[in-house]
Each structure stands twice: as structure tokens, then as C-alpha cells.
Write an enzyme that holds these catalytic residues in place. Sequence first.
Site, PDB file in Angstrom:
ATOM      1  N   HIS A  54     -33.467 -28.466  23.310  1.00  0.00           N
ATOM      2  CA  HIS A  54     -34.036 -28.025  22.230  1.00  0.00           C
ATOM      3  C   HIS A  54     -33.591 -26.436  22.408  1.00  0.00           C
ATOM      4  CE1 HIS A  54     -36.887 -26.394  19.416  1.00  0.00           C
ATOM      5  NE2 HIS A  54     -37.698 -27.170  19.473  1.00  0.00           N
TER       6      HIS A  54
ATOM      7  N   GLU B 282     -29.861 -27.600  18.263  1.00  0.00           N
ATOM      8  CA  GLU B 282     -30.023 -28.380  19.237  1.00  0.00           C
ATOM      9  C   GLU B 282     -29.307 -29.732  19.200  1.00  0.00           C
ATOM     10  OE1 GLU B 282     -34.166 -29.458  18.980  1.00  0.00           O
ATOM     11  OE2 GLU B 282     -34.557 -27.584  17.818  1.00  0.00           O
TER      12      GLU B 282
END
Length: 297
Positions: A168, A265
Site C-alpha cells: 500500500h 499500490e
Amino acid sequence: MPSDFSGKEVQSTTSGEVFGGDTALPCTAVTTDLCRAVVSHQGAQLLSFQPQGGEEWLWLSPLAQFASGSAIRGGIPLCLPWFGRHQSGDSLPKHGFCRLRDWDLVVVDRIDQAVCLRFEYASTEADLVLFPWRFRAEIQYRLSNNLVLELSIENLDETPMPLSFAMHSYFAVNSLANTRIEGIDQAEYLDNTRDLQRGHQREALVFGKEVDKVFPGLGGEQRLTDKLAPRYVAGRGCDTAIIWNPGNDSLADVGSHFSEFVCLERGIAFDDAQTLAPGHRWEALMSVSDKGRGLVV
């Protein structure tokens, strides 16, 4: 630690010593001729990466909380063994629980000019209440003048295990209004601001309001550009691309700083989610560089 590492290259520290704050979490800091980096042992979360002589690549919220069992806003959290909201509802933690757990630093090594840190997490009896499969996860960071993440998850249970995840990445940007993501045009996406309605991305993505788009099966390389040096993100075994910015100050640990970052991401989620057979392992690699040359391995 290998004997060719000096005491200044890899050091134990805390988030308090590096970033300040009233609470602190154990961290490992790396300083070489090529880069500087800091990794929190909670979540094995990379909090900072800066090539020597260059800008900081990652964004860490000035409002981030460094408290045991609480998510740290920024850097590169590892969202697993599921990504996003769990399908059973909001009673389970969003983005899984591995980013809230303490990982073990098991290897400090060198590959060519890169310093490599490998962290490991094995699920516990308490975790089985949240996710009734035993598994082991490993993340290796290769830190040089670019950044490579190697993630593996192994099903240690006797039944097939569902799996989704994301690395992330929060990237620092100079100006959200001048930021764009390329390498996604003509791709299909799920819009998480519209109950995962499907859409078609016709051109590069720019930011003017909340963006929360998931591009399953995209693969390839994406480019983030603003007034800072570009970031090129590529992957293998993580063909889902996720792009997010809240577009306002609605998050307590982001506040007015929402214009300072963009999440770009890679992972496997939604259409790309997997089921791991007993004893099987899923491996993924994500690379970040400032030069467009495809996957850095």
C-alpha cells in the site's frame, strides 16, 4: 548481521528517535552510500526511503500515530491476508491484521550494492479467530538507489486459503493538483467511491476529488509524475493496481495533509484474488525506480 556491515549502515532505533512523538515503536534504520531507509517492526512497514542526494520517495503523515496495535498512516503498509473491507463485514479490521502485528527481522544481507532486510510473520492462535488458516508471510526489502519489495505468503493449513493483499505505497508529491498517473489508460477499473461500479479509464488519471480505483489484471508499469522526480512502479505476481487519495481532510491521521501524497499500490485483489492450496506459496515482487525500465529485479 554479516561481518561486512558497518555499525552505521544498519542500526536498531525507534520511531520516536527518528520521527518524534510521545510513543515509539522498534525500527531498523539503513544508511548507505546509495540510500537511507527506516522500517518499523510493527507490520514490517517501510516508513521512509530516500536515495542519497535525492528527495524522500514516501509520504509519512505528520499526524501518524506510533502506537502498538494501531495502523501507521504512510510509508508502505502491507495489507494482508485480505485487502480492503472484509467480505463478512466491518467487524474485522480493514486491510487485514498483519500491518498491526510485530514481525521478526530474520535476515540482514547484501545483494550486489543493495542492503536487504527480510522480515517474517507467522500467524498465531489469536489470529485464527480473525482468519481460520495458518500461514507464514515474508517481506524482503532490497534498498539501493531504487526499491524492491519481495513478498511471499505460504498456506500452512490443511484446507485451501483465500488470499488478497496490497503493498500500500504512499508516495510523496509536491502538488496533488499537478500529479498524474500514466500507464492505466484504456484499462478497466472498479470505483470504490461508487460501490465498486465498473468503469473504463480513457486517459491518464489526475486528482481533483477523492479517487479510489482498483485496476484488476493491469500488470505492466505505472508512472507517477508531478514536480518531483517521476516514480515508476512495476510488479510480478501483483497485477492489481490501486490508486487512492481521499481528496479532503476527513481522515483524522491525514487532515489537511491529503494533498501531499498519492497511493499507487500493487497487489492481488477482487478479480485477482487467489485461493492457495495447502502447502502452496504465493510470491510477488514490486519495484519502484525513478527511471522507466520495467521491473527491477
